[in-house]
Design a protein around this motif. Sequence first.
Motif, PDB file in Angstrom:
ATOM      1  N   LYS A  48       2.161  13.085 -22.142  1.00  0.00           N
ATOM      2  CA  LYS A  48       2.792  13.733 -22.970  1.00  0.00           C
ATOM      3  C   LYS A  48       2.193  14.812 -24.156  1.00  0.00           C
ATOM      4  O   LYS A  48       2.409  15.903 -24.579  1.00  0.00           O
ATOM      5  N   THR A  49       0.922  14.030 -24.722  1.00  0.00           N
ATOM      6  CA  THR A  49       0.289  14.607 -25.910  1.00  0.00           C
ATOM      7  C   THR A  49      -0.534  15.785 -25.155  1.00  0.00           C
ATOM      8  O   THR A  49      -0.407  16.927 -26.058  1.00  0.00           O
ATOM      9  N   ILE A  50      -0.973  15.691 -24.257  1.00  0.00           N
ATOM     10  CA  ILE A  50      -1.734  16.903 -23.652  1.00  0.00           C
ATOM     11  C   ILE A  50      -0.791  18.077 -23.271  1.00  0.00           C
ATOM     12  O   ILE A  50      -1.111  19.217 -23.716  1.00  0.00           O
ATOM     13  N   ILE A  51       0.385  17.856 -22.821  1.00  0.00           N
ATOM     14  CA  ILE A  51       1.425  18.802 -22.318  1.00  0.00           C
ATOM     15  C   ILE A  51       2.020  19.575 -23.404  1.00  0.00           C
ATOM     16  O   ILE A  51       1.972  20.656 -23.260  1.00  0.00           O
ATOM     17  N   SER A  52       2.051  18.809 -24.767  1.00  0.00           N
ATOM     18  CA  SER A  52       2.940  19.325 -25.906  1.00  0.00           C
ATOM     19  C   SER A  52       1.779  19.905 -26.757  1.00  0.00           C
ATOM     20  O   SER A  52       2.233  20.582 -27.800  1.00  0.00           O
ATOM     21  N   ASN A  53       0.514  20.127 -26.293  1.00  0.00           N
ATOM     22  CA  ASN A  53      -0.501  20.689 -27.209  1.00  0.00           C
ATOM     23  C   ASN A  53      -0.581  22.146 -26.949  1.00  0.00           C
ATOM     24  O   ASN A  53      -1.322  22.776 -26.299  1.00  0.00           O
ATOM     25  N   ASN A  54       0.257  22.970 -27.751  1.00  0.00           N
ATOM     26  CA  ASN A  54       0.598  24.293 -27.435  1.00  0.00           C
ATOM     27  C   ASN A  54      -0.531  25.357 -27.995  1.00  0.00           C
ATOM     28  O   ASN A  54      -0.487  26.322 -27.957  1.00  0.00           O
ATOM     29  N   THR A  55      -1.721  24.586 -28.470  1.00  0.00           N
ATOM     30  CA  THR A  55      -2.883  25.285 -29.054  1.00  0.00           C
ATOM     31  C   THR A  55      -3.703  25.685 -27.631  1.00  0.00           C
ATOM     32  O   THR A  55      -4.579  26.501 -27.645  1.00  0.00           O
ATOM     33  N   LEU A  56      -3.438  25.054 -26.602  1.00  0.00           N
ATOM     34  CA  LEU A  56      -4.273  25.202 -25.487  1.00  0.00           C
ATOM     35  C   LEU A  56      -3.297  26.194 -24.373  1.00  0.00           C
ATOM     36  O   LEU A  56      -2.079  26.060 -24.378  1.00  0.00           O
ATOM     37  N   ASN A  57      -3.964  26.792 -23.426  1.00  0.00           N
ATOM     38  CA  ASN A  57      -3.091  27.446 -22.313  1.00  0.00           C
ATOM     39  C   ASN A  57      -2.705  26.395 -21.284  1.00  0.00           C
ATOM     40  O   ASN A  57      -3.230  25.440 -21.405  1.00  0.00           O
ATOM     41  N   LYS A  58      -1.831  26.861 -20.518  1.00  0.00           N
ATOM     42  CA  LYS A  58      -1.288  26.163 -19.568  1.00  0.00           C
ATOM     43  C   LYS A  58      -2.363  25.455 -18.382  1.00  0.00           C
ATOM     44  O   LYS A  58      -2.295  24.371 -18.387  1.00  0.00           O
ATOM     45  N   ASP A  59      -3.225  26.251 -17.974  1.00  0.00           N
ATOM     46  CA  ASP A  59      -4.309  25.848 -17.053  1.00  0.00           C
ATOM     47  C   ASP A  59      -5.158  24.853 -17.813  1.00  0.00           C
ATOM     48  O   ASP A  59      -5.490  23.847 -16.892  1.00  0.00           O
ATOM     49  N   THR A  60      -5.413  24.916 -19.138  1.00  0.00           N
ATOM     50  CA  THR A  60      -6.291  24.195 -19.731  1.00  0.00           C
ATOM     51  C   THR A  60      -5.484  22.707 -19.794  1.00  0.00           C
ATOM     52  O   THR A  60      -6.235  21.412 -19.583  1.00  0.00           O
ATOM     53  N   ARG A  61      -4.264  22.786 -20.066  1.00  0.00           N
ATOM     54  CA  ARG A  61      -3.437  21.679 -20.284  1.00  0.00           C
ATOM     55  C   ARG A  61      -3.399  20.903 -18.888  1.00  0.00           C
ATOM     56  O   ARG A  61      -3.543  19.427 -18.814  1.00  0.00           O
ATOM     57  N   LEU A  62      -3.199  21.458 -17.945  1.00  0.00           N
ATOM     58  CA  LEU A  62      -3.256  20.885 -16.476  1.00  0.00           C
ATOM     59  C   LEU A  62      -4.463  20.326 -16.145  1.00  0.00           C
ATOM     60  O   LEU A  62      -4.559  19.416 -15.431  1.00  0.00           O
ATOM     61  N   PHE A  63      -5.549  21.145 -16.372  1.00  0.00           N
ATOM     62  CA  PHE A  63      -6.672  20.510 -16.240  1.00  0.00           C
ATOM     63  C   PHE A  63      -7.041  19.161 -16.963  1.00  0.00           C
ATOM     64  O   PHE A  63      -7.375  18.220 -16.209  1.00  0.00           O
ATOM     65  N   GLN A  64      -6.677  19.246 -18.283  1.00  0.00           N
ATOM     66  CA  GLN A  64      -6.813  17.822 -18.767  1.00  0.00           C
ATOM     67  C   GLN A  64      -5.786  16.951 -18.270  1.00  0.00           C
ATOM     68  O   GLN A  64      -6.525  15.600 -18.325  1.00  0.00           O
ATOM     69  N   VAL A  65      -4.804  17.109 -17.598  1.00  0.00           N
ATOM     70  CA  VAL A  65      -4.046  15.838 -16.993  1.00  0.00           C
ATOM     71  C   VAL A  65      -4.699  15.587 -16.106  1.00  0.00           C
ATOM     72  O   VAL A  65      -4.729  14.571 -15.612  1.00  0.00           O
TER      73      VAL A  65
END
Length: 151
Positions: A11-28
């Motif tokens: 949830k924390t990763i996905i809600s981090n709007n300072t990062l673009n979508k692909d970066t958040r997906l990569f972090q997941v």
Amino acid sequence: MIFDTLKPQVKTIISNNTLNKDTRLFQVCQLLEAHVNYYNWVGFYFKNGDKNELKLGPYVGAPTDHTIIPFGKGICGQVAVSNKNFVVPDVTAQDNYIACSITVKAEIVIPIFVNGENVGQIDIDSNTPDPFTEADERFLEFVCAEVAGIL
């Protein structure tokens, strides 16, 4: 259970709007691969525009030649058509399996829905035979629902 501790992190990763979508997906992908010892390749595939094929998105694990997968081909391609979870305890027992690595023993693919439409999926390969349980399915459905919120 490890999944209960991972949910708030997802949830924390996905809600981090300072990062673009692909970066958040990569972090997941990084989070899951690092904390679930039998998740050896974690990645996302998404519908490729109007084409009846999937395109590889962010992933963690060994490089793959399978950057485009036609609907119906392999486990991912079958999930794109069926709109249902697909758990494969033994990849050698599947006729319609696309081998990515000789070390892969099992695979789980969970679709991602946005407004009722299957727009992609999370794909996880394991080098452990038959590791996936119903708990994996429920957790990955949670991950996919979270991911759907940023697509």
